[in-house]
Design a protein around this motif. Structure first.
Motif, PDB file in Angstrom:
ATOM      1  N   SER A 108       0.833  -1.189   0.000  1.00  0.00           N
ATOM      2  CA  SER A 108       0.000   0.000   0.000  1.00  0.00           C
ATOM      3  C   SER A 108       0.870   1.242   0.000  1.00  0.00           C
ATOM      4  O   SER A 108       2.009   1.230   0.439  1.00  0.00           O
ATOM      5  CB  SER A 108      -0.896  -0.005   1.239  1.00  0.00           C
ATOM      6  OG  SER A 108      -1.677  -1.160   1.275  1.00  0.00           O
ATOM      7  N   ARG A 136      -6.240  -1.267   7.413  1.00  0.00           N
ATOM      8  CA  ARG A 136      -5.509  -2.535   7.303  1.00  0.00           C
ATOM      9  C   ARG A 136      -4.305  -2.547   8.247  1.00  0.00           C
ATOM     10  O   ARG A 136      -3.965  -3.575   8.825  1.00  0.00           O
ATOM     11  CB  ARG A 136      -5.045  -2.753   5.867  1.00  0.00           C
ATOM     12  CG  ARG A 136      -4.367  -4.104   5.644  1.00  0.00           C
ATOM     13  CD  ARG A 136      -4.173  -4.398   4.164  1.00  0.00           C
ATOM     14  NE  ARG A 136      -3.559  -5.707   3.962  1.00  0.00           N
ATOM     15  CZ  ARG A 136      -2.261  -5.895   3.756  1.00  0.00           C
ATOM     16  NH1 ARG A 136      -1.449  -4.863   3.730  1.00  0.00           N
ATOM     17  NH2 ARG A 136      -1.780  -7.110   3.565  1.00  0.00           N
ATOM     18  N   GLU A 144      -3.875   6.845   6.212  1.00  0.00           N
ATOM     19  CA  GLU A 144      -5.026   6.365   5.454  1.00  0.00           C
ATOM     20  C   GLU A 144      -6.289   7.141   5.803  1.00  0.00           C
ATOM     21  O   GLU A 144      -7.055   7.557   4.919  1.00  0.00           O
ATOM     22  CB  GLU A 144      -5.228   4.877   5.720  1.00  0.00           C
ATOM     23  CG  GLU A 144      -6.357   4.256   4.920  1.00  0.00           C
ATOM     24  CD  GLU A 144      -6.510   2.776   5.183  1.00  0.00           C
ATOM     25  OE1 GLU A 144      -7.601   2.241   4.910  1.00  0.00           O
ATOM     26  OE2 GLU A 144      -5.539   2.147   5.657  1.00  0.00           O
ATOM     27  N   ALA A 160     -16.191   5.399  -3.834  1.00  0.00           N
ATOM     28  CA  ALA A 160     -15.419   4.944  -4.995  1.00  0.00           C
ATOM     29  C   ALA A 160     -15.067   6.159  -5.835  1.00  0.00           C
ATOM     30  O   ALA A 160     -15.882   7.066  -6.004  1.00  0.00           O
ATOM     31  CB  ALA A 160     -16.213   3.933  -5.815  1.00  0.00           C
ATOM     32  N   LYS A 197      -8.487   9.772   3.403  1.00  0.00           N
ATOM     33  CA  LYS A 197      -9.917   9.601   3.146  1.00  0.00           C
ATOM     34  C   LYS A 197     -10.695  10.862   3.509  1.00  0.00           C
ATOM     35  O   LYS A 197     -11.600  11.284   2.791  1.00  0.00           O
ATOM     36  CB  LYS A 197     -10.447   8.400   3.928  1.00  0.00           C
ATOM     37  CG  LYS A 197      -9.960   7.059   3.407  1.00  0.00           C
ATOM     38  CD  LYS A 197     -10.449   5.927   4.283  1.00  0.00           C
ATOM     39  CE  LYS A 197      -9.964   4.578   3.768  1.00  0.00           C
ATOM     40  NZ  LYS A 197     -10.382   3.456   4.653  1.00  0.00           N
ATOM     41  N   LYS A 234     -16.274  -0.672  -7.690  1.00  0.00           N
ATOM     42  CA  LYS A 234     -15.506  -1.137  -6.540  1.00  0.00           C
ATOM     43  C   LYS A 234     -15.508  -0.057  -5.462  1.00  0.00           C
ATOM     44  O   LYS A 234     -14.858   0.973  -5.595  1.00  0.00           O
ATOM     45  CB  LYS A 234     -14.078  -1.469  -6.948  1.00  0.00           C
ATOM     46  CG  LYS A 234     -13.258  -2.091  -5.826  1.00  0.00           C
ATOM     47  CD  LYS A 234     -11.872  -2.445  -6.301  1.00  0.00           C
ATOM     48  CE  LYS A 234     -11.059  -3.075  -5.180  1.00  0.00           C
ATOM     49  NZ  LYS A 234      -9.677  -3.415  -5.621  1.00  0.00           N
ATOM     50  N   THR A 235     -16.257  -0.291  -4.391  1.00  0.00           N
ATOM     51  CA  THR A 235     -16.347   0.684  -3.308  1.00  0.00           C
ATOM     52  C   THR A 235     -15.405   0.300  -2.171  1.00  0.00           C
ATOM     53  O   THR A 235     -15.068  -0.870  -1.991  1.00  0.00           O
ATOM     54  CB  THR A 235     -17.784   0.772  -2.769  1.00  0.00           C
ATOM     55  OG1 THR A 235     -18.194  -0.525  -2.323  1.00  0.00           O
ATOM     56  CG2 THR A 235     -18.741   1.269  -3.851  1.00  0.00           C
ATOM     57  N   GLU A 236     -15.019   1.304  -1.419  1.00  0.00           N
ATOM     58  CA  GLU A 236     -14.133   1.092  -0.277  1.00  0.00           C
ATOM     59  C   GLU A 236     -14.794   1.671   0.966  1.00  0.00           C
ATOM     60  O   GLU A 236     -15.324   2.779   0.942  1.00  0.00           O
ATOM     61  CB  GLU A 236     -12.779   1.771  -0.503  1.00  0.00           C
ATOM     62  CG  GLU A 236     -11.789   1.557   0.623  1.00  0.00           C
ATOM     63  CD  GLU A 236     -10.446   2.210   0.341  1.00  0.00           C
ATOM     64  OE1 GLU A 236      -9.552   2.118   1.193  1.00  0.00           O
ATOM     65  OE2 GLU A 236     -10.324   2.830  -0.727  1.00  0.00           O
ATOM     66  N   ARG A 237     -14.730   0.924   2.051  1.00  0.00           N
ATOM     67  CA  ARG A 237     -15.345   1.369   3.293  1.00  0.00           C
ATOM     68  C   ARG A 237     -14.575   2.543   3.881  1.00  0.00           C
ATOM     69  O   ARG A 237     -13.363   2.472   4.085  1.00  0.00           O
ATOM     70  CB  ARG A 237     -15.384   0.216   4.299  1.00  0.00           C
ATOM     71  CG  ARG A 237     -16.129   0.525   5.588  1.00  0.00           C
ATOM     72  CD  ARG A 237     -16.153  -0.720   6.476  1.00  0.00           C
ATOM     73  NE  ARG A 237     -16.919  -0.520   7.692  1.00  0.00           N
ATOM     74  CZ  ARG A 237     -16.415   0.007   8.808  1.00  0.00           C
ATOM     75  NH1 ARG A 237     -15.152   0.366   8.842  1.00  0.00           N
ATOM     76  NH2 ARG A 237     -17.174   0.158   9.877  1.00  0.00           N
ATOM     77  N   TRP A 295     -19.450   4.242   2.335  1.00  0.00           N
ATOM     78  CA  TRP A 295     -18.582   3.600   1.359  1.00  0.00           C
ATOM     79  C   TRP A 295     -18.365   4.587   0.217  1.00  0.00           C
ATOM     80  O   TRP A 295     -19.230   5.437  -0.053  1.00  0.00           O
ATOM     81  CB  TRP A 295     -19.206   2.305   0.826  1.00  0.00           C
ATOM     82  CG  TRP A 295     -19.550   1.316   1.900  1.00  0.00           C
ATOM     83  CD1 TRP A 295     -20.501   1.433   2.861  1.00  0.00           C
ATOM     84  CD2 TRP A 295     -18.926   0.055   2.126  1.00  0.00           C
ATOM     85  NE1 TRP A 295     -20.514   0.337   3.673  1.00  0.00           N
ATOM     86  CE2 TRP A 295     -19.561  -0.530   3.251  1.00  0.00           C
ATOM     87  CE3 TRP A 295     -17.906  -0.643   1.489  1.00  0.00           C
ATOM     88  CZ2 TRP A 295     -19.203  -1.772   3.740  1.00  0.00           C
ATOM     89  CZ3 TRP A 295     -17.550  -1.882   1.976  1.00  0.00           C
ATOM     90  CH2 TRP A 295     -18.191  -2.446   3.096  1.00  0.00           C
TER      91      TRP A 295
END
Length: 664
Positions: free
Chosen positions: A31, A396, A532, A630, A536, A619-622, A628
Motif C-alpha cells: 500500500s 488494514r 489512510e 469509490a 480519506k 468497486k467501493t471502499e469502506r 462507502w
C-alpha cells in the motif's frame, strides 16, 4: 537429545512453513505510505477554461522523476511540459501545453514517498464538458513479480538481522560456551549471509520496484545509479558497510573468544599456572566486554538503516521515532533471535556441551527485558501510526497490528511455560529424592552392546599398549571410547522429561515467532492508519467542495429489507458530477432512525439496458460506519442508467434494490 526434529514435532514445523507461505501468497501489493490529499484541478471537476498546470498535494514529501506526473488527453497523448516541480511543501506541479481541446483528461502519478515506498494513482478532470477517453485503469506500482520478489527480500533481510544479532546476543549474554558450538556458529554466520544477500537483492530490485515493475529492468545500471542517489539506496549501501564490520565481529566471536572455552579442559595447566589462567580469564572478560560494546554499536547501526529510511523517518516526531524504532528492532532481535539460538542449542548442541539451566534462565531475563522494551516502544509507535482507536479496526494497518499484538501475547504465554520447565531442570531427580538408583547406578542400564563394546575396547587398549605399543591404535581406541561415552550422555540427556518439555515449548515459541515476523514485515509495507484516515477525510472534503461548483450531482434514496433481524434500512447513492467520464460515488447506509448502519458488504453495479452496457461493477471502499466510496467511476455514455445496490447485513441476509436515473 537427538540432533533432528522428532516425528511428533515435524507436523508443527510443516504447519509453520505453510502459514508463512500463505502470508506471502495472499499478500496484496504494498500500500502507498504517502497519499494524495488534494489536486488542482480536482478529481472529477469540469472547468470552463483549460488550466496552465496540474498540481498535486500529498500527505508527505515525495521523490519525483522526470515522468512522475503525466497528463493524458482523451486520445491518450501526453500534454504536460517539462518535469514536475516542488512548488511548496508537499505540493508538486507540472506545466501543460497551450491550446488544450475540450474533453476528459487523465492525470497519472508515480512517486516514492518519504518512507521509501512507491506510490501510484490516477484521476480525471474535464475541460468544457466530459468526453469518452481511451485511457483506462489506474497506475499501479510495487506489485507483480518484482513486487513479490522485493517482499521476499524484505522478509529475508529482517530474518537475517534477527538471527545475526539475536544469536550473537545469546552467546555473549546467556551461554558463553556456545561460542564453540558449531551449530550456533553456523546459525549466526547464516544470518549474516542472509542479511548480506538480501541487501544486495533489494538494491538490485529497487529501481524496477519503484518505477516500471519489469523484471528486465532489475539489472539496468542507469536505474541502479538513480537508486544510489536516493535515501533508500543510501540506507542499503550503509547496511552493506556495516555488514563488513559485522563480519569482523563474527570472526572474533567464534575465533579468539571461542578458544577461551577450551582451557578449562586442561586441569593440570589450570592448577600449575593459576596466575596465567587468571590473566587469561581477565583477557577473556575484556574481550567479551569489547565484543558486547562493538556488537551493540553495529546492531544499532544496522537497525538505523531501516529506521532512517522507512516509517520512522517521516510523519510526526521523527527525532523521537527513529531512536524508538532502533530500540524496537534491537528488542525484537534479542528476543526472537535469541529464541532461535536457544532452539538450535537445545536440539543441536553436542552431548558433552549441553545447555545449562542457568543459560536458559539468563535468556529468560533477557527476553523479559526485551518484551518490556517492545511494549514501551510499541505503544508509542501505535499512537504515532494510528492516531485513533477506530484506526485499529477501520484500517488494514490497525488490523495487522491487532494480529501482531495477539501473536506477542501467545509468545509471552509460551515463554511462561518454558520458564516452568526451566525451573524443573534445576530440581533434583525424583529417583534420587526417593532413594532410587542414582544416575551413576543407572549407568548399568546402558544397552548390552555398549557395555560389551566398552569392555572390548578396554581389553583391546591394554593389549595394544602392552603388546604392540601402537600410538595409532591407542588413539583409535580413545575415539571409540569417547563415542560410546557421548552416546551414553546423549541417552541420559534425552531421557530427561523436563529437558524434552523445554525443547518442545521453545520450539513452539519459535514457530509463532516466524509468523510474527511475517506479520511485522507486512506492517512495514502497509500504509499507516493515520495517513489512510487523513487521506480519506481529505478526499471527502475535496469531493464536497468540487460538488458545490457543479449542478449535475445525483442523489438516489432506496429502502431495503434483507428479511433478517434488523434488516431494514435506507441506502443513499451520491454520484458527482453525474456526467460522462470520471465520477465520484458515495454510498451511505442508514438504519430507519437515520443512524449509520455498519453492514459487512455493499455492492454497486451500473447498467445501460438500452445500449446493452453492463452491468458495470463499482468497486467501493469502506470509509467509516455506514459510508462507502469509490473514485474514478466511469460513465461511458449518457442515457438512462439502472443503479443497483446489494446490501448484506449478515452472513446469509442480503437484498438488492435499484433505481433508474438520467446520467450525462
Amino acid at each position: 537429545m537427538t540432533r533432528t526434529i522428532t516425528p511428533r514435532l515435524r507436523p508443527l514445523v510443516l504447519l509453520l512453513l505453510a502459514v508463512a507461505a500463505m502470508l506471502f501468497a495472499g499478500a496484496a501489493p504494498a500500500s502507498a505510505h504517502a497519499a494524495l490529499t488534494g489536486s488542482d484541478p480536482a478529481q472529477g471537476v469540469v472547468v470552463d477554461k483549460a488550466p496552465t498546470q496540474v498540481s498535486l498535494t500529498f500527505s508527505e514529501q515525495v521523490a519525483m522523476g522526470d515522468d512522475s506526473v503525466r497528463v493524458l488527453d482523451p486520445k491518450g497523448k501526453p500534454v504536460q511540459r517539462g518535469k514536475p516541480d516542488n512548488v511548496s511543501g508537499t505540493t508538486y506541479a507540472v506545466q501543460l501545453k497551450d491550446g488544450l481541446a475540450k474533453g476528459t483528461y487523465t492525470v497519472t502519478y508515480q512517486v516514492v514517498s518519504a518512507d521509501s515506498h512507491p506510490v501510484a494513482g490516477a484521476y480525471t478532470f474535464s475541460i468544457g464538458a466530459p468526453s469518452q477517453t481511451v485511457v483506462s485503469g489506474t497506475a499501479t506500482v510495487g506489485g507483480g513479480v518484482v513486487g513479490t520478489l522485493y517482499a521476499v527480500g524484505r522478509y529475508a533481510s529482517y530474518a537475517g538481522y534477527i538471527v545475526l544479532v539475536g544469536g550473537a546476543a545469546f552467546v555473549l549474554a546467556c551461554w558463553r560456551r556456545g561460542a564453540g558450538v558449531r551449530a550456533l556458529q553456523r546459525l549466526v554466520v547464516g544470518g549474516w549471509m542472509t542479511l548480506t544477500g538480501a541487501t544486495l537483492w533489494l538494491l538490485l530490485l529497487r529501481g524496477s520496484y519503484t518505477t516500471s515493475g519489469k523484471v528486465g529492468d532489475v539489472f539496468d545500471l542507469a536505474l541502479l545509479g538513480q537508486v544510489l542517489q536516493t535515501k533508500a539506496g543510501a540506507a542499503l549501501v550503509s547496511r552493506l558497510l556495516l555488514l563488513a564490520a559485522a563480519a569482523l565481529f563474527v570472526a572474533v566471536l567464534f575465533g579468539a573468544y571461542a578458544k577461551g572455552d577450551e582451557d578449562p579442559e586442561d586441569a593440570e595447566d589450570a592448577t600449575a599456572e593459576e596466575d596465567g589462567v587468571g590473566e587469561e580469564a581477565e583477557e577473556k572478560r575484556d574481550l567479551g566486554f569489547g565484543l558486547a560494546l562493538g556488537g551493540l554499536l553495529v546492531a544499532a547501526g544496522l537497525a538505523a538503516s531501516w529506521a532512517m529510511a522507512e516509517h520512522a523517518s517521516t510523519g510526526l516526531q521523527p527525532g523521537i521515532a527513529i531512536p524508538v524504532d532502533i530500540v524496537h528492532l534491537l528488542a525484537v532481535a534479542a528476543w526472537l533471535g535469541g529464541l532461535t539460538a536457544l532452539v538450535v542449542a537445545l536440539y543441536r548442541a553436542p552431548a558433552d556441551t549441553p545447555v545449562e539451566p542457568s543459560a536458559v534462565r539468563r535468556f529468560s531475563r533477557l527476553a523479559f527485558g526485551s518484551v518490556l522494551a517492545l511494549v514501551a516502544t510499541g505503544v508509542y509507535q501505535s499512537w504515532r501510526q494510528l492516531g485513533s482507536w477506530s484506526a485499529f479496526t477501520e484500517t488494514r494497518y490497525g488490523q495487522l497490528l491487532l494480529v501482531k499484538i495477539g501473536l506477542v501475547a501467545v509468545m509471552v504465554a509460551l515463554a511462561g511455560i518454558s520458564r516452568r520447565w526451566t525451573g524443573r531442570l534445576t530440581e533434583p531427580p525424583a529417583s534420587e529424592a526417593e532413594g532410587e538408583p542414582s544416575e551413576a547406578e543407572d549407568e548399568a542400564s546402558v544397552p548390552a552392546t555398549a557395555a560389551v563394546a566398552v569392555q572390548t575396547k578396554d581389553s583391546a587398549e591394554g593389549t595394544a599398549s602392552t603388546a604392540m605399543g601402537s600410538t595409532e591404535r591407542a588413539a583409535q581406541l580413545a575415539r571409540q571410547r569417547s563415542a560410546v561415552e557421548d552416546a551414553r550422555r546423549k541417552r541420559l540427556r534425552d531421557a530427561d522429561p523436563n529437558r524434552s518439555g523445554l525443547r518442545r515449548s521453545v520450539l513452539t515459541e519459535a514457530a509463532v515467532a516466524v509468523v510474527l515476523l511475517a506479520v511485522t514485515t507486512a506492517l512495514t509495507q502497509t500504509e499507516p492508519g493515520r495517513t489512510e484516515q487523513e487521506a480519506k477525510a481529505a478526499g471527502a472534503s475535496v469531493s464536497s467542495s468540487s460538488g458545490s461548483d457543479t449542478s449535475g450531482a445525483l442523489t438516489l434514496d432506496m429502502a431495503f429489507d434483507t428479511g433478517g433481524k434488523n434488516g431494514k434500512g435506507l441506502v443513499r447513492i451520491d454520484l458527482d458530477p453525474a456526467r460522462v467520464g470520471g465520477n465520484e460515488m458515495h454510498v451511505y447506509v442508514q438504519r430507519p432512525d437515520g443512524r449509520p448502519f455498519d453492514v459487512p458488504e455493499v455492492k454497486v453495479a451500473l447498467t445501460q439496458e438500452a445500449q446493452k452496457i453492463g452491468p458495470l461493477p463499482v468497486k467501493t471502499e469502506r470509509i467509516t460506519n455506514g459510508h462507502w466510496a469509490a473514485t474514478g467511476v466511469q460513465i461511458p455514455v449518457a442515457g438512462d442508467w439502472k443503479v443497483a445496490v446489494t446490501v448484506r447485513t449478515s452472513d446469509i441476509d442480503q437484498a438488492t434494490v435499484s433505481k433508474n436515473a438520467q446520467i450525462g
